[in-house]
Design a protein around this motif. Sequence first.
Motif, PDB file in Angstrom:
ATOM      1  N   VAL A 206       0.729  -1.070  -0.340  1.00 50.04           N
ATOM      2  CA  VAL A 206       0.060   0.023  -0.183  1.00 50.04           C
ATOM      3  C   VAL A 206       1.176   1.645   0.082  1.00 50.04           C
ATOM      4  O   VAL A 206       0.720   2.291  -0.922  1.00 50.04           O
TER       5      VAL A 206
ATOM      6  N   ARG B 276       3.816   1.313  -1.137  1.00 51.53           N
ATOM      7  CA  ARG B 276       4.586   1.562  -2.967  1.00 51.53           C
ATOM      8  C   ARG B 276       2.857   2.660  -3.619  1.00 51.53           C
ATOM      9  O   ARG B 276       3.820   3.388  -4.137  1.00 51.53           O
ATOM     10  N   LEU B 277       2.134   1.523  -3.450  1.00 47.02           N
ATOM     11  CA  LEU B 277       1.014   2.727  -4.172  1.00 47.02           C
ATOM     12  C   LEU B 277       0.966   4.068  -3.979  1.00 47.02           C
ATOM     13  O   LEU B 277       0.187   4.614  -4.904  1.00 47.02           O
ATOM     14  N   SER B 278       0.914   4.081  -2.683  1.00 50.03           N
ATOM     15  CA  SER B 278       0.896   5.552  -2.563  1.00 50.03           C
ATOM     16  C   SER B 278       1.721   6.922  -2.794  1.00 50.03           C
ATOM     17  O   SER B 278       1.750   7.694  -2.667  1.00 50.03           O
ATOM     18  N   GLY B 279       2.694   5.924  -3.491  1.00 48.45           N
ATOM     19  CA  GLY B 279       4.547   6.818  -3.655  1.00 48.45           C
ATOM     20  C   GLY B 279       5.263   7.019  -3.345  1.00 48.45           C
ATOM     21  O   GLY B 279       6.293   7.742  -3.643  1.00 48.45           O
ATOM     22  N   MET B 280       5.056   6.324  -1.951  1.00 47.89           N
ATOM     23  CA  MET B 280       6.824   5.891  -0.792  1.00 47.89           C
ATOM     24  C   MET B 280       7.765   5.046  -1.745  1.00 47.89           C
ATOM     25  O   MET B 280       7.512   4.325  -2.470  1.00 47.89           O
TER      26      MET B 280
END
Lengths: 319, 349, 301
Positions: free
Chosen positions: C192, C194-198
Amino acid sequence: MTTDALQVKDLVVHYHTPLGAVKAADHVHFALRADERLGLVGESGSGKSTMALAILRMIKPPGRIETGEVWLDGRNLMTLSEEEMRHVRLARIAMIPQGSMNSLNPVTRIRAQIADALRDHGVKLSRRQLGERVRDLLQSVGLTPQVAEMYPHQLSGGMKQRVCIAIAISLRPKVIIADEPTSALDVVVQKQVMETLARVQKDLGASVILVGHDMGLVAQFVDRLGVMYAGKLVEVSPVRDIFTKPLHPYTQMLIASLPSFAQKGVFRGIPGLAPLLRDLPPGCAFHPRCPQAFDRCQKEEPQPREVRPETWAACHLLP
Amino acid sequence: MTTLLEARDVTKVFGGGLLDRNTTVALEDFSLAIDSDRPSITAVVGESGSGKTTLARLLLGLAAPTRGEVRYLGRDLQKMTQTEMRTFRRDVQVIFQDPYEVYNPFYRVDHVLTTPVSKFKLATSRAEANRLIEEVLKAVGLRPEETLGRFPHQLSGGQRQRVMVARALLLRPRLILADEPVSMVDASLRASILGALRAMNVERSISIIYITHDLATAYQISENIVVLYRGSVAEAGDVELVVKHPQHPYTQLLISSIPVASAERTWTTAEVADPAIQAAGQAGCKFADRCPSATPPCLRKPPPLFRTAPHRAVACYLYQNAPVLPGEELEAAFVTPAPPTQEISGPSQ
Amino acid sequence: MDHASAPPRIAPRVAQPGRLAAAMRYGRRNPSLVVGIGLLLALVLFVGLGRVFVDTSKARPLSAPALQSPSLEYPFGTDRQGRDLLATMVAGTPLTLRIGFIAGFLGVGIGSILAFVAAYYRGALDAVIRGIADIGLTVPGLLVLIIIAVSIKESLTVDQMAVIVASLAWLNPTRTIRAQVLTLRERSYVEVARLSGMSGPEIIVKELMPNLLPYLGATLVNAVSNAILASIGLEVLGLGPIEAPTLGMTLYWVNYNAALINGWWWWWTAPIVIILLVFLGLFFLTVGLDEIANPRLRRAA
């Protein structure tokens, strides 16, 4: 009058946490008849799994069985010593715990795992007789003899669960408690496992308590259904009545929330949330979410009463 | 029709490396296209081993296909530039199955909401960020003052899942991929999540791909359905037709095995053989070893999709008299629902 | 949609029960932690008070008459070179602990960085780091340390000892922390994130590390304990800082002068008791931290 295989009287189980006592099971009272299939349905936190463990006296600290009696074969299981209770488990009353198929020993063959259970209960058989007994057990759950020589990872989920059933019935118990036996299984396999359980029950002449959250699954299998909410048994009713004439508002709303193939696009849940078991509301535990609650519900806890023949419910709305 | 997200002849094979001779074909020659002109809800139904989880990961770009392409707005995910990928990550959101695992237990639930806001620069000030977050929480029927500031274990599974839906909404996506969003949520709380998803579709024009093993909820929420068996499409089309009058023997088996919450005993069909444990490299139809209607041609070559009605397709030789539908045009068998005219009951808290 | 009649499920955020009361309650559930902290605090007190009341210059040779058994003037007695043993213990204990802490922190610090990088990025980097750690672990550590210590011609300082011990102290932490990170990185919340842009490093620091803090703590204490043991081992063999009055060096002199045979019991009793307390303290602390780190070990109330 049929005799009861098991009687649970006024069972109370509390878990003692630093923040207070969690009332996991609160004065639960029911009887299981001979040859009967009883279902215990409830959502998470309803206390159904606690009930299953409590009947077998397998509640570990910080949980404790505060009071209550469980009568089996004319004896109150709560008064037995730990040694006597050990003999009762599996031989007289067996359990198929939740997730048991993942608890099979991964480095032991199936044959050895079944034999272990037998040997542990003092069954003294020669190696050859043990092998035959294992084969018979596997056959009674619909598995081929080759399975005995396999390791758990070589079996599918449904097969592993049937091995667990085989272990549970190895000493021919009179009562079988199955706690969510099919929760991780596909729908087709689920049906197979439940049919196996039904066949096994008929062969043994045993009674079954099926604990689960899937009302449809439980309904297809049992004769009578008990509904648990917040640690209390709110309704017990024969399956043929409970869907046509549910008595308790929680039962009614639970049935209404189940998705059916009859109506599309209507989403009916139960508003609010289940109460924290250590902080139960006064009076009836369901009253904050009950659309039919009135002032008596906030003050007085309803007691279960036989409202119709064979049907008990705990609700102030009932006569 | 312009496509939003599509899979073109996607195959995913696991294993088969230098030291691993066992290969598993998770998904084989699968195609599906989601239209961008009109928001739709498509269900993909399958049991374990059907490839539905693999499909979800491929569609999200979390795994690369062995063959074939997954395209967003015409661009292959594997070939996208950083900017295009960023747009994709905004436009396509996901809701995972486990409402507990998706939260880092170290942080309060606010963390999953504030992270995308800051990473995608959705707000210019703290106040604006808070306003945005409260707005999406209310949209899924949660009260911000009861939700924010709590740790994940202090909320119920249903609430946690709704926070995830709220998170998905923050980025104003065009498509939400929901992978078993309610299977780990209590029955009485499922309705609110499904209702929220449906409301997203109707009120915010968000397309939804709903992946599940549960036909009942799939029927409740979707217009079109694809039934997967062992990596291939068994049957697809209008959900009313497929569920009420299943044609593929597997779909029939699936539906007859569903326990219905009623006093009637519906489990009456005969027992079916277990699937062979090792069935790799099996020629012919994948269901043949369990199919009561299997004939020799079934064992030789896998059947193509036969279009047995304007809005359904079945991959079974029983219907070989119907015209063949090429796999790449699967969505041609989908029904185009009329825009909603009556009140849809929204999420009931 | 709003049900005004439904009270919020969770109690409003009231003040938590007193922190001290909560800590004491936890102490009852986790006695090892209490014992560990207690023992280490006792040692700290000993050194702290000792500094005030005892003249540490008497830890040098020829400060007092030799081989005095314990008396009021010299509560721990004196050794053959005329060191006041009480002063020696007060001066030497912190030195030994310092070696342990420096080496332990260095070891776990380096080990964590390598572990996080290897476990999160996998691939060739992981293979290299893992390979070096594995090979390093098969070589007998004490042997390597002896060789290093012997090849340094000048006499060692305490800090140089620490660095020598640290050179091997990172091997085990790298492996164990890597294993923990490997399990964590598969968690859905990492996906999640990673998918949030971290980005990768952000995920390592913000998502993975906080969940590993208890485990890192336990590993650190373990590493400190091992480092102290290694340093004492080297010192007893005579490879330590000769002039420093560390615990290990005292034992070296005990050996050198055959104090055991000669019946100068006070000479070896003091350092051994203190070493015992150090290790027991660190051990109980590790067990206590382990219980925090691994909820499955938690005992019932």
